[in-house]
Every structure is written in C-alpha cells, then in structure tokens.
Write a protein that holds these residues in place. Structure first.
Motif, PDB file in Angstrom:
ATOM      1  N   GLU A  89      65.765  66.021  96.997  1.00 39.52           N
ATOM      2  CA  GLU A  89      65.385  66.596  98.291  1.00 39.52           C
ATOM      3  C   GLU A  89      66.316  67.754  98.667  1.00 39.52           C
ATOM      4  O   GLU A  89      65.871  68.773  99.211  1.00 39.52           O
ATOM      5  N   ARG A  90      67.605  67.598  98.369  1.00 37.19           N
ATOM      6  CA  ARG A  90      68.567  68.655  98.706  1.00 37.19           C
ATOM      7  C   ARG A  90      68.251  69.937  97.945  1.00 37.19           C
ATOM      8  O   ARG A  90      68.245  71.025  98.525  1.00 37.19           O
ATOM      9  N   TRP A  91      67.979  69.804  96.653  1.00 32.42           N
ATOM     10  CA  TRP A  91      67.672  71.008  95.859  1.00 32.42           C
ATOM     11  C   TRP A  91      66.397  71.685  96.372  1.00 32.42           C
ATOM     12  O   TRP A  91      66.318  72.916  96.418  1.00 32.42           O
ATOM     13  N   GLN A  92      65.427  70.878  96.766  1.00 30.48           N
ATOM     14  CA  GLN A  92      64.178  71.439  97.276  1.00 30.48           C
ATOM     15  C   GLN A  92      64.425  72.235  98.559  1.00 30.48           C
ATOM     16  O   GLN A  92      63.926  73.361  98.731  1.00 30.48           O
ATOM     17  N   GLN A  93      65.229  71.697  99.458  1.00 33.04           N
ATOM     18  CA  GLN A  93      65.524  72.372 100.717  1.00 33.04           C
ATOM     19  C   GLN A  93      66.292  73.676 100.478  1.00 33.04           C
ATOM     20  O   GLN A  93      65.996  74.710 101.098  1.00 33.04           O
ATOM     21  N   LEU A  94      67.274  73.619  99.575  1.00 34.95           N
ATOM     22  CA  LEU A  94      68.066  74.814  99.288  1.00 34.95           C
ATOM     23  C   LEU A  94      67.209  75.908  98.647  1.00 34.95           C
ATOM     24  O   LEU A  94      67.360  77.098  98.965  1.00 34.95           O
TER      25      LEU A  94
END
Length: 571
Positions: A403-408
């Motif tokens: 999820e973090r990579w997607q948001q970034l």
C-alpha cells in the motif's frame, strides 16, 4: 567466427588475462585487467622476431594471425607449421607454445616489479602495478630469461622462447598470495586447448536468434563469455565487465542488461550481477556506481532501473521468483528506492540528478546548463520501480509495504505531470532555479513512456509521435534529435544509438501495446549490431561503431531482441 584483436580482446570466462593489439604502443600485449580501467593493463609485449606491430606491412607479409574463442595463433605466412599460439586453459592460466620461430616477451613494469627464480625452470613475477603475482613455468631448453637485478628490482625483464629447433612452452599462472596446488598439474597444450573449446561450445547453447543474425549471435556470445572475471577482492560474485578493452569494471545499470542477457541459460550468473552490488550497498541504500576487484566507487550512482530489470529476469526463469532470491532482492531494491526518496528529493517533490553519470546518459544535453537537474526519466523510473515493489510486496505477504509503494507512486506521478509536463512534452528543470532546461532535445525526456500505463492516453500518443518523428532513424533510436544544436554523430549520448536506450524503449512500446513499433526497433537494432559488431554505441547516420567495439551490454541486448524476433518467427 573470427576475432580481430585490434578491436576485441582474446580472453575467457573468469580470466583477468587478455591479449590485445594496443594501437598506442603499436604492439601485441598479454594484458592483465586487475585494478579496473584506472590501472594500466600492459603485462608483456609479444615480439615475434623483432616485430610486434600487426598493422605494419612487414608483419602482414610475414605472418597470419587467426583468433577463435579458444585459440590465438600467429603463423608464418610462408610456413604455416611454424607458429606462436596462446590459450587460456583456466581462469587463472595462460599458456604459450612456440614452434619454428623465436618470440620475446618484454615486461611492462614499474619500479618494484621483480622476477624471482624459484628453480631451473620456474619463476615468480611479483607485480606491484597489478597487486598480484604470476608463476612462470618454462618448458623447453631454448628459453632464456634476461632479468638483471638492481637494488630493489629488475630494470628490465625479457623472456625469449626460441622454438626454431624444438617447440618451447611457457605457462603463466595468476594468483594473489601463494600458488594453489591444483595449478601445479599440467596437461599437454593440445589437450588443454580441447577442454577450452568444449567449455565454450557448452556456453554457446544460448537463446536462439533469426538465421540472418547468426554472425552477430556468435560474436555476442563470445564477447559476454570472454568479459567475465572471477570473484576476487571487492568482486564477491562472477562479474560481467563491460569490456576487457578499457571499460574494466562492472557498473550499476550495465549489470542489469547483462543479467537479462544471460538469465535464461545462466540464472546463477545473472543473479550474481545483482549480488555484487548488494554486497556493497551503502547504508543510505544507494548502490555503488562501479566496482572492480580493488575499488568501489560511490562518487556517482545509476538510475533506479533495477526493479524493472529484475522483473524481466522473473519473466524468463522461475529461479528468480523463488523466495530465497526475491526476499533478498526486494529488501535491497526497496532500500535503493528509499535513497532517492530520502536523499535526492527536491522542493518540487521530484527526484534529481547531481551528475550526468547518475542518469547513465553522462553528457546528455539536459545537463549542459549545469547541475543538479530534475529530469522526467528519473521520476518515470522511480514510479515504475515502486509499482513493481508494490507487486512484489503483495506476493511476499507484505501488505503494508504494498500500500505504501502504491501511495508513493501515485503522489510522484501527480507531481511529474504537474511540474515537468507542459501539455505538449516533458521537460527537465534546474534544481536551483526551477526554470526549464532550454535547447535540450534529448531522447531522455521521452522516457516517461515506461509508465505509459499511468499516463493519459492523449499524452502517450503525443509522446510516441515525438519519439518516432524526432528520434527514429534508419538504424534505430538516436539519443539526441538531429535538429538539436547539440547533436553529434560521435557525441556519446548526444546522438549515437545505444543498447540500453534501445531496449528500454523497445520494452516500453511492447508493454504499451505498440507491438509493430517494438518489432521494427528490434529489427533495426539487430541488423545494426549484426552488421557493425557489438560496439559501445553507433553512429546514427552510418551505423558504424563508436568507442569501445567489444561491449557486453550491446551483446546482451542483441541476444534479447534477437530472441524476441525468433519467437515472433515461431509464432
């Protein structure tokens, strides 16, 4: 396949020995590539009866030189049974046989280099210049060593093999401290040659290419095989050097293309190209710029293409998707990505380069007005890499990471379009002033095509149209538009055609569904390399090779694109 040692070194997998004709000396040399490209490689000049310049008329009239993957042979033109032959039986050994002629080896040395006689026919050559040792075995009664001593070393070292009466042989073993026991055994010259030939034939069993490109396939296979060095010092894995001409290091993006080139048939070797950089990854997350056996450089780095490259490996062999490999790669590439997000982010919320070398396009026109530079290719690469990391994190059961990579990636895409796209084309900006870089017509500005899946369709259409109309020529994609004030046919990244750019754009077209363009670019590139060899880069107007003419990433990309075209042939 015939190898011209004026352009392509005679070497073998694992070896630091190479035999080349060096134009600056007008002579043939046994070379040693320890120490990387900053260390002079000349070891022994080979002088045949007073002549060493194979480009001279006298040499041509007297001798015929033939070089294959396993044997370099210089024969007397009038009597072919009289010759000087060299082989590399193992990664640590070079052997020379002289029949019917006299050959002298003249050491190119520095002050403390010294030759110690150990027995009647064995010597140890201590090379301070190369920080290594060589054990010499002389097999013949007509071999003379001239090495006068003066205080701290030998001012000159010459070895004469006079094979006019009987064949003479010299064996040179390379080691760092003491001669390993396994090096002491010795087969005949002919038996050793056959073993090398057999080893190379096994290597040649690689991915196939269309019949029209078989000449290029043979050359590409040899250049990659012969440019590998064994693990020594800082090199923790077998490493594919860029060349054994003068690019005698492994660089952190060149390694990605070479890993892709060998992945299908040699997965462990491919994985090793990543491992050697992971072994020296800085605590900040950045990979070194380049590594050789003696030195690791962090002055620059290279663009974040490693996730994309590793995903290419996963597509061709299940070895790379195994948890033992993927876990390690994920953590390493995640740390590398965080380096850019933590230490190289501008106030515009976009990453920047501090040197042209960081981009891999060293002298691209976007850097001509000064540095640092905020460039759209870097954001495109990072977004692509974060999307890949997100998929891997999900595959590895790390949902929070995913999820973090997607948001970034979402945030960086928004900033890329807001800051570096003007509604018509992408631009680069000065990190210091924020102003657009003027008069730059670099293909580098079109690299956001790698994230076409995230871009508006109308933008992608304009981007593709620009690439085709401004950068596609008869031999492929040139790196600077022809109407640019910076364009040069031999200008490194200011016009010439390069392997990495060719493959990255080929893959971007393929993944975006533009298969005809991808096929056309693959055909142009393969035809270019098949006809003009595996050069570092190519003149965009004539196709002639520029700079180093024995380059491994060129060879790897040729094999990759050739295999793609073969698969299309096979349906």
């Amino acid at each position: 396949m015939k190898i011209d040692i004026k352009e392509i070194p005679f070497s073998r997998r694992g070896s630091y020995f190479a035999v080349s004709y060096l134009a600056q000396h007008q002579a043939i040399f046994i070379r040693d590539v320890h120490g990387g490209d900053d260390s002079p490689s000349e070891l022994f000049e080979i002088v045949l009866e007073g002549n060493s310049d194979l480009t001279s008329e006298a040499f041509h009239e007297s001798y015929v030189i033939e070089t294959t993957a396993s044997l370099l042979k210089i024969s007397r033109r009038s009597r072919p049974t009289e010759f000087c032959a060299l082989i590399l039986p193992t990664a640590e050994q070079l052997r020379m046989k002289v029949v019917g002629m006299a050959v002298r080896l003249k050491a190119h040395k520095v002050r403390y280099d010294s030759l110690n006689q150990l027995s009647s026919n064995t010597y140890e050559y201590i090379s301070y210049k190369k920080e290594t040792k060589f054990h010499l075995r002389l097999n013949g009664s007509q071999i003379k060593v001239e090495a006068p001593w003066y205080r701290v070393g030998n001012p000159t070292i010459e070895i004469c093999l006079d094979g006019q009466q009987k064949p003479q042989e010299l064996v040179i073993d390379n080691y760092q401290v003491v001669l390993p026991k396994e090096m002491k055994s010795l087969s005949t010259f002919e038996e050793a040659h056959q073993l090398v030939e057999q080893e190379y034939r096994e290597w040649e069993k690689t991915a196939d290419v269309p019949h029209a490109y078989r000449k290029g396939q043979a050359l590409a296979n040899y250049i990659i095989w012969s440019s590998i060095v064994r693990p020594v010092g800082q090199l923790t894995s077998e490493s594919i050097y860029m060349s054994k001409n003068w690019m005698q290091n492994i660089w952190s993006w060149d390694n990605c293309f070479n890993a892709m080139g060998v992945a299908a048939e040699h997965p462990e070797l491919a994985f090793g190209q990543f491992q050697v950089f992971m072994a020296h990854q800085d605590k900040s997350g950045v990979y070194p710029d380049f590594i050789n056996d003696q030195f690791v450089s962090y002055n620059c780095c290279k663009p974040p293409i490693h996730g994309w490259a590793y995903s290419q490996l996963m597509a061709v062999h299940p070895y790379f998707s195994q948890p033992a490999q993927l876990d390690v790669i994920y953590d390493s590439i995640a740390a590398s990505t965080n380096f850019w997000l933590t230490y190289r982010m501008s106030d515009h919320g976009l990453p920047y380069y501090t040197h042209g070398n960081d981009s891999g396009w060293d002298n691209a026109s976007i850097f001509h007005q000064g540095l640092p530079v905020i460039s759209p290719d870097l954001s495109g690469y990072l977004i692509q890499q974060m999307d890949i990391l997100g998929r891997w994190a999900k595959q590895l059961g790390r949902s929070d990471d995913s999820e973090r990579w997607q948001q970034l990636a979402d945030q960086l895409t928004e900033q890329l379009l807001k800051v570096l796209y003007d509604g018509d084309h992408f631009m680069a900006r000065s990190y210091r002033t924020g102003e657009p870089i003027e008069e730059s017509h670099s293909l580098l500005l079109c690299l956001p095509l790698v994230i076409s899946y995230r871009l508006p369709e109308s933008l992608v259409t304009r981007l593709i149209q620009r690439i085709i109309t401004q950068f596609e020529g008869p031999f492929g994609l040139q790196t600077e538009a022809k109407d640019s004030p910076h364009y040069q046919v031999d200008g490194y990244w200011l016009g010439p055609i390069w392997a990495p750019a060719s493959f990255i754009f080929f893959d971007a077209f393929r993944r975006s569904g533009h298969l005809e363009i991808a096929k056309r670019l693959a055909q142009k590139y393969c035809q270019l390399a098949n006809e003009h060899g595996m050069a570092e880069n190519y003149n965009p107007e004539t196709g002639a090779g520029n700079d180093d003419l024995a380059f491994t990433w060129t060879s790897s990309v040729f094999l990759l694109l050739g295999n793609y075209l073969k698969e299309l042939e096979n349906g």
